[in-house]
Enzyme design. Structure first.
Site, PDB file in Angstrom:
ATOM      1  CE  LYS A  94      -3.720  -2.440   2.418  1.00 44.10           C
ATOM      2  NZ  LYS A  94      -2.984  -3.628   2.910  1.00 44.10           N
TER       3      LYS A  94
HETATM    4  O1  LIG Z   1      -9.084  -3.214   1.864  1.00 42.47           O
HETATM    5  C1  LIG Z   1      -8.209  -3.971   2.279  1.00 42.47           C
HETATM    6  C2  LIG Z   1      -6.933  -3.997   1.753  1.00 42.47           C
HETATM    7  C3  LIG Z   1      -6.025  -4.910   2.219  1.00 42.47           C
HETATM    8  N1  LIG Z   1      -6.349  -5.778   3.213  1.00 42.47           N
HETATM    9  C4  LIG Z   1      -5.311  -6.758   3.643  1.00 42.47           C
HETATM   10  O2  LIG Z   1      -5.796  -8.069   3.341  1.00 42.47           O
HETATM   11  C5  LIG Z   1      -5.514  -8.958   4.413  1.00 42.47           C
HETATM   12  C6  LIG Z   1      -6.809  -9.432   5.045  1.00 42.47           C
HETATM   13  O3  LIG Z   1      -6.545 -10.400   6.033  1.00 42.47           O
HETATM   14  P1  LIG Z   1      -7.709 -11.383   6.594  1.00 42.47           P
HETATM   15  O4  LIG Z   1      -7.017 -12.168   7.661  1.00 42.47           O
HETATM   16  O5  LIG Z   1      -8.166 -12.250   5.452  1.00 42.47           O
HETATM   17  O6  LIG Z   1      -8.796 -10.512   7.121  1.00 42.47           O
HETATM   18  C7  LIG Z   1      -4.606  -8.180   5.376  1.00 42.47           C
HETATM   19  O7  LIG Z   1      -3.278  -8.421   5.001  1.00 42.47           O
HETATM   20  C8  LIG Z   1      -4.961  -6.734   5.114  1.00 42.47           C
HETATM   21  O8  LIG Z   1      -3.873  -5.871   5.341  1.00 42.47           O
HETATM   22  C9  LIG Z   1      -7.597  -5.757   3.724  1.00 42.47           C
HETATM   23  O9  LIG Z   1      -7.950  -6.537   4.641  1.00 42.47           O
HETATM   24  N2  LIG Z   1      -8.510  -4.855   3.241  1.00 42.47           N
END
Ligand SMILES: O=c1ccn([C@@H]2O[C@H](COP(=O)(O)O)[C@@H](O)[C@H]2O)c(=O)[nH]1
Length: 275
Positions: A94
């Site tokens: 990001k």
């Molecule tokens: O909008 C967003 C952008 C990035 N993320 C990232 O994805 C994963 C989600 O992890 P989970 O354990 O599946 O919830 C995490 O690395 C976030 O930084 C997001 O969740 N939402």
């Protein structure tokens, strides 16, 4: 091979729209896996167990950097390229900064870590993204409608009669995608908004985090986000897969969790292939 071609091949070869997120957290790794070596071993075993059922891997950089484990991240991405060459790696970083600094962020993602794609924040505008857009073989995945509860604070603001996130989607699809290497992040927790983005961007790939631990609805994502050929999505899950077991069988259980999710996604997939 370019990110877009590798992704497209992986969708078809593994019959999967699932992206497994690699978010190692201290305190959640199985007993005996400690420090940088433990982080590498944990992620490598998850990767090896799930590579046959995913379309991409998405390591999140802060989870490594906070543990002073950037070396593990470098090794992990090299391992994926060597052992699973058809699976693209999305570095979830990001980034977003003025052009002179953005050049170094692009070198970090693509030259240091050798990622196939990187997540970026478009808030600073086109010149902040240019060093990434110019790497035509690499994927440029821009935040559009994020999955978190506060995502609407700015992204849903009225911007000339349309919410800001749709303006972002339009600008990227119409003006920034000259090399065909752009994709957008649209959270699974806002499926209607995801559908509005899909209407604007055509078949552009969407990275969709928010299923699993964040509670996003897979059926709704598929109803609103699918493309005519049944692809176009990288539906990402991290914690629900990599921490499905805290025991020594973690990799095997992660494989089952990933394959179950792949099948669930596929059960809602429309294969409206062009005649
Ligand atoms: O909008 C967003 C952008 C990035 N993320 C990232 O994805 C994963 C989600 O992890 P989970 O354990 O599946 O919830 C995490 O690395 C976030 O930084 C997001 O969740 N939402």
């Amino acid at each position: 091979m370019s990110f877009m071609t590798t992704l497209s091949d992986a969708w078809r070869r593994n019959d999967s729209l699932l992206c497994v997120g690699l978010d190692p957290e201290p305190g959640r790794l199985p007993a005996g896996l400690d420090g940088e070596e433990g982080i590498f071993t944990f992620c490598r075993d998850i990767v090896d167990a799930t590579a046959g059922v995913v379309c991409a891997f998405k390591p999140q950089i802060a989870h490594f950097a906070a543990q002073r484990a950037e070396g593990a991240l470098e090794r992990l991405i090299r391992h994926i390229h060597e052992r699973h060459p058809g699976i693209p790696v999305i570095l979830d970083a990001k980034r977003g900064d003025i052009g002179s600094t953005a050049t170094h962020y692009a070198a970090e993602a693509f030259d240091r870590y050798e990622a196939d794609a990187v997540t970026l924040n478009p808030y600073l505008g086109r010149d902040s993204i240019e060093p990434f857009l110019n790497r035509a073989d690499k994927g440029v995945i821009l935040l559009c409608r994020t999955s978190n509860p506060g995502g609407a604070d700015f992204q849903a603001m009225d911007c000339g009669g349309r919410p800001l996130y749709l303006r972002v989607a339009e600008t990227i699809a119409r003006e920034w995608n000259e090399n065909g290497n752009c994709a957008l992040v649209t959270g699974a927790t806002w499926p209607e908004e995801l559908g509005r983005v899909r209407e604007v961007v055509g078949d552009m790939p969407l990275l969709v985090p928010g299923i699993g631990a964040q509670g996003g609805d897979v059926k709704a994502v598929m109803a609103h986000g699918g493309t005519r050929d049944g692809h176009g999505l990288m539906i990402s899950s991290s914690r629900a897969i990599i921490y499905a077991s805290a025991e020594s069988d973690f990799a095997e259980v992660a494989h089952r969790a990933a394959d179950d999710m792949r099948k669930l996604v596929n059960s809602f997939r429309e294969k409206r292939l062009d005649p």
